[in-house]
Design an enzyme around this catalytic site. Structure first.
Site, PDB file in Angstrom:
ATOM      1  N   GLU A 176       0.906  -2.082  12.987  1.00  0.00           N
ATOM      2  CA  GLU A 176       1.449  -2.803  13.091  1.00  0.00           C
ATOM      3  C   GLU A 176       1.521  -3.566  13.934  1.00  0.00           C
ATOM      4  OE1 GLU A 176       3.565  -2.855   8.966  1.00  0.00           O
ATOM      5  OE2 GLU A 176       2.415  -3.276   8.014  1.00  0.00           O
ATOM      6  N   LYS A 201       2.913   1.585  15.743  1.00  0.00           N
ATOM      7  CA  LYS A 201       4.155   1.219  14.899  1.00  0.00           C
ATOM      8  C   LYS A 201       4.083   2.841  14.131  1.00  0.00           C
ATOM      9  CE  LYS A 201       5.651  -1.460  11.391  1.00  0.00           C
ATOM     10  NZ  LYS A 201       5.356  -3.004  10.505  1.00  0.00           N
ATOM     11  N   GLN A 202       2.605   2.551  13.745  1.00  0.00           N
ATOM     12  CA  GLN A 202       2.548   3.897  13.149  1.00  0.00           C
ATOM     13  C   GLN A 202       1.077   5.132  12.841  1.00  0.00           C
ATOM     14  OE1 GLN A 202       3.760   1.638   9.482  1.00  0.00           O
ATOM     15  NE2 GLN A 202       1.817   2.103   8.261  1.00  0.00           N
ATOM     16  N   TRP A 247       0.779  -1.188  -0.104  1.00  0.00           N
ATOM     17  CA  TRP A 247       0.092   0.245  -0.017  1.00  0.00           C
ATOM     18  C   TRP A 247       0.581   1.221  -0.176  1.00  0.00           C
ATOM     19  CZ3 TRP A 247      -2.252   3.090   4.355  1.00  0.00           C
ATOM     20  CH2 TRP A 247      -1.242   3.222   5.584  1.00  0.00           C
ATOM     21  N   ASP A 248       1.795   1.981   0.804  1.00  0.00           N
ATOM     22  CA  ASP A 248       3.700   2.273   0.184  1.00  0.00           C
ATOM     23  C   ASP A 248       3.139   3.080  -1.154  1.00  0.00           C
ATOM     24  OD1 ASP A 248       3.659  -0.126   2.438  1.00  0.00           O
ATOM     25  OD2 ASP A 248       5.217   0.860   2.318  1.00  0.00           O
TER      26      ASP A 248
END
Length: 940
Positions: free
Chosen positions: A681, A793-794, A541-542
């Site tokens: 994640e 995580k993000q 998906w990046d």
């Protein structure tokens, strides 16, 4: 201010003081006395060159003996010295004194290096010797400009590696000498004279350190060789042209290096990861032996080293002096590039000059098929041959049976040297042998063509024809430079006031373009671009959420290629949905050639390689289907390309909408999406992740709206899709019920969104216990343990706010920023997060906080802040920098008529400029201090 340079080397004449006029008058007097024609225009050719070369140009071919030449030069120097008696501190050119003061205060070392042997006297008369850290003149070295010796000698006097120095010159020969030394240059004077410099100024009046330093923001340099940092350097010095990329390994190789050339679409099967891009034969291979010793960067005897990637020109260069034995000294220069003008052509050049002594030289220029993917071999040799007209190699992948062919042509220039065919098994090529006496040079050009079975029915024949017909290195380089200049003109970003940020953004955009398919719509950019073995080349998906916006708004034709990759991969998405028991199309978390899921199921534990870790992302990280639809819709909104939306866009949107309708679970009047992984994640098997739910709801609503649009504008296509996908009134009604009933975990009073069901009930992290950590929170808490804590995580909810910003009010933005940002693992979590947080901070009017996050993303690759850049470029972080700049700091929002902006610049940025493509128009945007916006529609 953090600077990119540590030393500045000034030329003297025409830079520090205008003694150039005195040189002209002295030569003019000599010419008049000897009946020679000499004009000011003739004098331009004398700038920066030695006295002996100046006399030769003055004579214009008229023969004189050496005794007369020496006498004339002495006369000229006498005239010049009489003029010098007039010089005083008042003759410093405007801006010089203030600039010298600023450099000293900033701790930047300063030197003067002039071809004139009278430089010490001039410096003394100007009264600046005490302000210099070094002084060099034409008598300091034997070879004069455009040879690099004078500047290399000066760098040694400063105690600095050449690549950390910058040269200020007013002559073309001086600019060439600076570049040959591995130093960026500032050119003073007209562009037709000094236009090769990274920065051109009329003079130094008003010039500040920041301006000089900006010249270094066009190159990524390795100032010294450090064996332990080579994997990182290989990554950041990667070159590419949209067809392939080659890591920045040495031509002669190093033990343990990660050499690779990765070609789009050349997949082959592997254990665990299912498939990976196969490392292609090494087209860069050059081995050098001098007096029986093989060139080895780890061996003693190497000095004056510099290696740098010129982002402006797309050229990787390396220079050094090598002493293979006492009494013998060789200057070696490597240059190479994969052509952006012709993606099938690769060019390299080698120059070896004997500076002292003599050397028996052997050079092997080959195509090396003995390559691997970290221990995995992918190639079987089909054929090879080495003949005088070229060396050819054809190989095929062992399992997917893809054929790749290379043909190389070697041209040598050096007395006694001739390329002879040299056919080593798996390494066809050429051998050049001969002797280099002192002062002589061997020049070698290696032009390679590459084709594969995806390009041509007979890849070997195509490669042979292309290599044989290719132009010289210099001609190919010029076309290549023009192609890069066109890219920078259309897609470049200018940041004034922050050269570290400027360099990082240029490097990021360079790496994205290097990996972006120019013509191929069946491939796309992987999470590590084409720059390393990380993630095996797989696409995540990046690409859609972080990388594609840059291309959508600057290079829409390339963006379309990458979106079409998803259209061609739709068969794999259908298979995945069906295998999971759902309708429609479900895109895989990791994708390769066919569009089927290629996420590894198990991988070794990062602390104990004997222990396996179950990877669930391929099973339950499902938001990617909405992410792809979002990118396609964004492309349509930006370009207005109705034909794309009516065709591939709506096809993908509607088939994946069918999946969402099937995936949502009915729970009475509500709908849930359970057992998923969101962008964060650190937590798996969660229920109703809000990023996933909101994006699914957006997806379904956009599908309904687009079907209405399609029925109105393309009724035949709408009818066909309705029939094929069974978009019955009942199914569409179900979608509406899902939109209305999908679980939303948002507090109506505060606006706070719970990331997933039960997140607020997790344990708090005692962050003070982990101060100064150098590992991710998942490593410290454990994979299973991390799921029990409120640590991210993000960006997850924050990413949702950025993508669907218009759906949320300021209260919601503020509440979620205040809650989630303090519990996010910014430093060692995901590289995807910092740029998204920079965007969000700008939305909240916090430019300084945004800048802190922005620089975390900017340093991810160049400074290797996470210690994993050796695996390849962080593509999402690179694309996220552009998003943070344009959507964040510039505050861009697209309207049907034109882009609008609400800027929020950091205080030390004085200017942000870029171009945007929207609906066939191009816009030049400039934002200056005080958040002033200048917007200009450019003429086609």
């Amino acid at each position: 201010m953090k600077t990119l340079i540590k030393g500045v080397i000034f030329d003297l004449d025409g830079v520090i003081t205008d003694t150039a006029e005195y040189h002209f008058l002295a030569w003019k007097q000599l010419a008049d006395e000897e009946g020679l024609d000499f004009t000011r225009q003739d004098n331009e050719a004398l700038r920066g060159v030695s006295r002996r070369e100046s006399l030769a140009r003055l004579l214009k071919g008229r023969p004189i003996d050496e005794e007369t030449a020496q006498a004339w030069m002495a006369r000229k120097n006498g005239y010049y010295r009489r003029f010098l008696s007039r010089i005083s501190p008042a003759d410093l050119l405007p801006g010089v004194s203030d600039l010298l003061d600023e450099l000293q205060q900033a701790g930047i070392l300063v030197a003067v290096a002039s071809a004139s042997r009278n430089a010490p006297e001039v410096v003394d008369r100007l009264g600046i010797r005490g302000r210099l850290n070094a002084l060099a003149h034409g008598g300091s070295v034997q070879r004069q400009k455009p040879a690099p010796d004078l500047f290399l000698y000066t760098a040694e006097q400063l105690g600095l590696p050449p690549a950390t120095c910058l040269v200020v010159e007013d002559a073309a020969a001086g600019i060439a000498a600076a570049h040959a030394a591995g130093m960026p240059a500032v050119g003073l004077g007209p562009p037709e004279r000094v236009g090769a410099a990274e920065l051109v100024l009329p003079d130094l009046a008003g010039c500040r350190l920041a301006s000089l330093d900006s010249a270094a923001a066009w190159r990524v340099s390795e100032p010294v060789f450090e064996m332990e940092r080579q994997h990182h350097r290989e990554t950041i010095l990667t070159q590419g042209n949209g067809y392939l990329s080659t890591r920045g390994t040495f031509e002669e190789r190093l033990p343990g290096d990660r050499q690779s050339t990765l070609v789009h679409g050349i997949w082959d099967d592997v254990p665990i990861a299912f498939t990976e891009l196969a490392n292609a034969p090494d087209w860069t291979a050059l081995a050098i032996v001098a007096n029986g010793r093989r060139l080895d960067m780890q061996a003693p005897g190497i000095s004056r080293y510099a290696r740098w990637l010129d982002l402006r020109r797309g050229l990787l260069q390396r220079r050094m002096v090598w002493e293979p034995e006492p009494g013998c000294s060789l200057e070696i220069v490597f240059e190479r590039f994969p052509s952006l003008a012709d993606e099938h052509l690769l060019a390299s050049r080698l120059e070896i000059t004997c500076l002292d002594g003599s050397a028996d030289i052997t050079v092997l220029a080959q195509i090396d098929s003995h390559v691997e993917n970290q221990g995995i071999l992918h190639w079987d040799r089909v054929s090879q041959r080495s003949r005088a007209d070229g060396a050819q190699l054809a190989v095929t992948t062992r399992r997917s049976r893809k054929v790749l062919a290379m043909s190389t042509r070697v041209d040598g220039e050096g007395e006694g040297f001739r390329p002879d065919p040299y056919d080593c098994p798996g390494c066809p090529g050429f051998r050049l042998e001969g002797s280099l006496p002192q002062g002589s040079t061997l020049r070698l050009e290696k032009i390679t063509a590459v084709y594969n079975s995806r390009d041509a029915d007979d890849p070997l024949a195509a490669a042979c024809e292309a290599a044989a017909g290719a132009a010289s290195f210099a001609t190919l380089l010029k076309k290549h430079e023009n192609a890069w200049a066109e890219f920078w003109e259309e897609a470049g970003v200018i940041i004034e006031g922050d050269n570290e940020a400027q360099l990082a953004v240029r490097h990021a955009l360079y790496q994205l373009r290097a990996a972006a398919p120019t013509r191929d719509e069946r491939v796309s950019i992987g999470a590590k671009t084409l720059s390393g073995f990380g993630y095996r080349g797989h696409i995540f998906w990046d690409n859609e959420i972080f990388v594609l916006p840059f291309f959508t708004f600057t290079q829409p034709a390339i963006a379309r290629n990458m979106l079409m990759y998803r259209r061609h991969a739709l068969h794999g998405a259908r298979r995945k949905a069906s295998a999971n028991g759902f309708e429609g199309a479900q895109y895989p978390w990791e994708s390769a050639e066919s569009g089927d899921e290629v996420t590894p199921t198990w991988v070794p534990h990062f602390d104990n390689p004997k222990k396996l870790v179950r990877i669930w992302t391929g099973d339950i990280q499902i938001h990617i289907s909405a992410d792809i639809a979002y990118a396609m819709h964004q492309y349509w909104q930006a370009t207005g390309e109705d034909e794309f939306w009516a065709g591939p866009g709506c096809r993908v949107l509607l088939e994946t909408a069918v999946f969402w309708g099937s995936r949502a679970e009915s729970e009475g009047e509500r709908f849930a999406i359970r057992d998923v992984i969101g962008p964060d994640e650190y937590h798996d098997h969660v229920d109703n992740n809000q990023f996933t739910n909101f994006m699914a709801r957006w997806h379904l609503q956009t599908a309904l709206d687009s079907l209405d649009w399609l029925e109105e504008n393309h009724p035949e296509r709408a009818l066909a899709l309705v029939d094929e996908l069974d978009l019955s009134p009942g199914r569409l009604a179900h979608w509406r019920r899902v939109i209305d009933g999908l679980i939303v975990l948002r507090d109506s009073d505060s606006g706070l969104i719970e990331q997933f069901e039960g997140f607020f009930g997790l344990k708090d992290v005692e962050w003070e216990r982990y101060a100064g950590r150098t590992r991710s929170m998942q490593e410290l808490l454990g994979i299973e343990g991390c799921t029990e804590y409120k640590v991210l995580k993000q960006a997850d909810v924050i990413a949702l706010l950025c993508l669907l910003g218009d759906q949320f009010d300021e209260k919601t933005w503020r509440a979620n920023w205040d809650y989630y940002v303090p519990i996010t693992d910014h430093e060692y979590g995901s590289s995807l997060g910092p740029a998204m947080h920079a965007w969000a901070a700008c939305k909240l009017g916090m430019p300084e906080a945004a800048y802190d996050h922005f620089m975390r993303a900017a340093r991810a690759d160049l400074l290797d802040v996470r210690g994993n850049a050796g695996d390849g470029i962080h593509a999402a972080s690179a694309g996220g920098l552009w998003e943070a700049l344009v959507f964040g700091f510039a505050g861009m929002r697209i309207t049907p008529q034109e882009p609008v902006f609400k800027p929020c610049l950091p205080a030390h940025w004085t200017r942000l400029a870029f171009k945007i493509a929207q609906r066939g128009a191009r816009w030049q945007i400039e934002i200056s201090s005080g958040d002033k916006v200048k917007k200009e529609r450019l003429q086609k």
